[in-house]
Write a protein that holds these residues in place. Structure first.
Motif, PDB file in Angstrom:
ATOM      1  N   ALA A   1     -29.318  29.204  34.857  1.00  0.00           N
ATOM      2  CA  ALA A   1     -29.272  27.554  35.365  1.00  0.00           C
ATOM      3  C   ALA A   1     -29.772  26.715  34.321  1.00  0.00           C
ATOM      4  O   ALA A   1     -29.610  25.539  34.709  1.00  0.00           O
ATOM      5  N   ARG A   2     -30.432  27.116  33.321  1.00  0.00           N
ATOM      6  CA  ARG A   2     -30.976  26.019  32.328  1.00  0.00           C
ATOM      7  C   ARG A   2     -29.964  25.456  31.540  1.00  0.00           C
ATOM      8  O   ARG A   2     -29.969  24.410  30.935  1.00  0.00           O
ATOM      9  N   PHE A   3     -28.740  26.131  31.532  1.00  0.00           N
ATOM     10  CA  PHE A   3     -27.595  25.646  30.753  1.00  0.00           C
ATOM     11  C   PHE A   3     -26.861  24.454  31.622  1.00  0.00           C
ATOM     12  O   PHE A   3     -25.870  25.016  32.595  1.00  0.00           O
ATOM     13  N   GLN A   4     -27.183  23.165  31.598  1.00  0.00           N
ATOM     14  CA  GLN A   4     -26.873  22.000  32.262  1.00  0.00           C
ATOM     15  C   GLN A   4     -25.379  21.811  32.263  1.00  0.00           C
ATOM     16  O   GLN A   4     -24.601  21.163  33.029  1.00  0.00           O
ATOM     17  N   HIS A   5     -24.926  22.251  30.908  1.00  0.00           N
ATOM     18  CA  HIS A   5     -23.180  21.969  31.023  1.00  0.00           C
ATOM     19  C   HIS A   5     -22.346  22.869  31.445  1.00  0.00           C
ATOM     20  O   HIS A   5     -21.068  22.904  31.003  1.00  0.00           O
ATOM     21  N   LEU A   6     -23.122  23.988  32.015  1.00  0.00           N
ATOM     22  CA  LEU A   6     -22.354  25.168  32.078  1.00  0.00           C
ATOM     23  C   LEU A   6     -21.081  24.884  33.089  1.00  0.00           C
ATOM     24  O   LEU A   6     -21.325  24.300  34.506  1.00  0.00           O
ATOM     25  N   ALA A   7     -19.890  25.181  32.933  1.00  0.00           N
ATOM     26  CA  ALA A   7     -18.823  24.901  33.643  1.00  0.00           C
ATOM     27  C   ALA A   7     -18.037  26.007  34.440  1.00  0.00           C
ATOM     28  O   ALA A   7     -17.479  26.007  35.449  1.00  0.00           O
TER      29      ALA A   7
ATOM     30  N   THR B   1     -25.031  21.388  37.824  1.00  0.00           N
ATOM     31  CA  THR B   1     -24.261  20.141  38.011  1.00  0.00           C
ATOM     32  C   THR B   1     -22.820  19.842  37.558  1.00  0.00           C
ATOM     33  O   THR B   1     -22.204  19.016  38.078  1.00  0.00           O
ATOM     34  N   CYS B   2     -22.676  20.768  36.540  1.00  0.00           N
ATOM     35  CA  CYS B   2     -21.141  20.773  36.118  1.00  0.00           C
ATOM     36  C   CYS B   2     -20.305  21.992  36.349  1.00  0.00           C
ATOM     37  O   CYS B   2     -19.134  22.063  35.641  1.00  0.00           O
ATOM     38  N   LEU B   3     -20.861  22.656  37.256  1.00  0.00           N
ATOM     39  CA  LEU B   3     -19.995  23.937  37.456  1.00  0.00           C
ATOM     40  C   LEU B   3     -18.824  23.589  38.293  1.00  0.00           C
ATOM     41  O   LEU B   3     -18.702  23.031  39.035  1.00  0.00           O
TER      42      LEU B   3
END
Length: 502
Positions: A254-260, A293-295
């Protein structure tokens, strides 16, 4: 390089390559020609395609632009329309790229060598992502993503251990973007590579991570080494995490905020734990999912989600565009929730394989299909117990999916009559390119009814009957002017559409 190969490029490019390979011009002259004429991209494409490793290595060594991206350069060959990214790269070509990068890192800046690399022409990013890896053994002369991962990792370790070989200013740092694949055997090696790249002129930046059969502690250790700004996908397979293991790993993801894209598999409660612990772990998992936020893609294949889909999807901050729920034992209320949720109207890809849609789930499934009809591009319904009756009842809704490109129906008990009806009605779907259909039940001998999916997948068929079926389907496609649409029973012959390629 033969004359036939040279003639596929421009005359000037051919002359450059011929002279360089023949030793008639120096490396400096060759480099200057590439820079002055802006022929480097075309030269790299030709050299990569034709395995001209000497040229390829030198092009990477002297690349005159800040970015070298294989995805940009290898989309399609300008001369023969070959989609080069759909071909596994040759081992020789990939090794030449890595050797060129290594040579570049050990070449001093302007004024310190006969091959100056001034900062004006500094390569900053080498993007090696997006190269095909279908997981199927092919020609031993090609390089899989496993091999590519290992080759890049070795370069990182060697760069850190060896240091600069020439006096003078430090080499210009290069960010190498890669898709990393790791299992138990390669974990320690890859971890060392990631550690070595920290503070090194060669910085390893992972875009997509796929970890297979990896212990929980190793998965966490790997995630801690990855750059949070680079990662777009985490794919954890065959790790048997259970809810307890997943609750340990998910905060690190979850720390990877740009994870899609997040792909998790086999997420089940642990029967050895008291149920209250299992519920606590599930609630913690849901809370962490709410941080993304970007999933845009979520895959929960072979996870027990009966009656819990609303809890999972309600935590997400934004609508999904790709949702894979294969073999998740979904209930009618799960499908009803999904149809009424904000996700339905944004779905481009939906995979419900292995969920029985033949009974009380049929109407909720039809509602979901209706809600996603405007956006759906890829629909996978393998082994969903859909017989002719259910298919015919669904066709009026299915044909409203006018943007649909792919339909997967393998492993369903459909007859030839049902397939013909589907083919006729699909004329309204102008974008449809691929239909993976089952062997019609007409082609089996002594089939029990209703036939279990295992029977359809394992029982032998009458080859003569099926040959007639194929011929008839082909004639129907020709008659309707849709010979370009592929109707096939081969579920392995084509790669499943990746969300990022839709």
């Amino acid at each position: 390089m033969g004359p036939g190969t040279i003639l596929r490029g421009s005359a000037l490019l051919s002359l450059c390559l011929q002279h360089f390979l023949g030793g008639l011009v120096t490396t400096v002259t060759f480099t200057g020609m590439m820079r002055c004429s802006q022929l480097a991209p075309r030269a790299l494409q030709v050299a990569f395609m034709d395995k001209k490793t000497v040229v390829l290595r030198e092009l990477v060594h002297t690349w005159p632009f800040p970015l070298l991206s294989f995805q940009q350069l290898l989309q399609e060959c300008a001369h023969c329309s070959r989609a080069l990214l759909q071909e596994r790269p040759s081992t020789e070509s990939m090794q030449a790229v890595i050797l060129g990068l290594t040579a570049r890192l050990h070449t001093p800046e302007s004024g310190a060598s006969t091959q100056p690399l001034c900062r004006k022409h500094a390569l900053r990013v080498l993007d090696m992502t997006g190269l095909l890896d279908d997981g199927v053994e092919q020609d031993p002369g090609t390089m899989s993503m496993w091999d590519c991962t290992a080759a890049v990792a070795r370069t990182c370790i060697a760069q850190q251990q060896g240091g600069a070989t020439e006096p003078g200013p430090a080499p210009i740092p290069v960010e190498v973007r890669v898709d990393l694949r790791v299992n138990r055997a390669s974990y320690a090696f890859l971890r060392e590579a990631l550690r070595s790249s920290v503070g090194s002129p060669l910085r390893l930046c992972c875009r997509d991570l796929r970890a297979e059969d990896l212990p929980m502690r190793n998965t966490v250790a790997l995630l801690q080494l990855l750059d949070a700004g680079c990662l777009r996908r985490v794919d954890l397979r065959f790790n048997n995490l259970g809810l307890r293991g997943l609750s340990v790993i998910i905060p690190h993801v979850a720390r990877f905020q740009h994870l899609a894209s997040l792909r998790l598999h086999y997420v089940h409660g642990d029967s050895r734990q008291p149920s209250v612990d299992g519920e606590d772990n599930f609630r913690y998992f849901l809370a962490q999912m709410g941080r993304f936020t970007c999933l845009r893609e979520l895959s929960m294949g072979s996870s027990l989600l009966s009656g819990r889909l609303d809890q999972l999807l309600s935590t997400l901050q934004s609508p999904l565009e790709s949702l894979e729920l294969a073999f998740c034992a979904l209930l009618p209320e799960d499908l009803r929730f999904l149809a009424q949720s904000p996700h339905a109207a944004h779905l481009k890809k939906l995979d419900l394989s292995g969920n029985d849609l033949s009974g009380s789930q049929l109407a909720p499934f039809q509602g979901l299909l209706q809600a996603s009809a405007a956006t759906l591009l890829h629909l996978e319904l393998t082994e969903c117990q859909l017989a002719d009756t259910q298919l015919l009842a669904t066709l009026p809704i299915l044909t409203r999916c006018t943007s649909l490109r792919y339909l997967g129906l393998y492993g369903n008990p459909l007859s030839m009559a049902g397939l013909k009806e589907l083919l006729r009605d699909s004329v309204a779907q102008a974008e449809l390119r691929t239909v993976v259909h089952p062997f019609p039940v007409d082609c089996y001998e002594g089939l029990p009814w209703p036939p279990p999916a295992s029977v359809l997948l394992e029982a032998s068929i009458n080859e003569e009957k099926f040959a007639r079926v194929e011929a008839e389907l082909h004639q129907l496609l020709l008659a309707s002017g849709r010979a370009h649409v592929l109707w096939t029973t081969d579920i392995y012959g084509r790669l499943a559409a990746d969300y990022f390629s839709l």
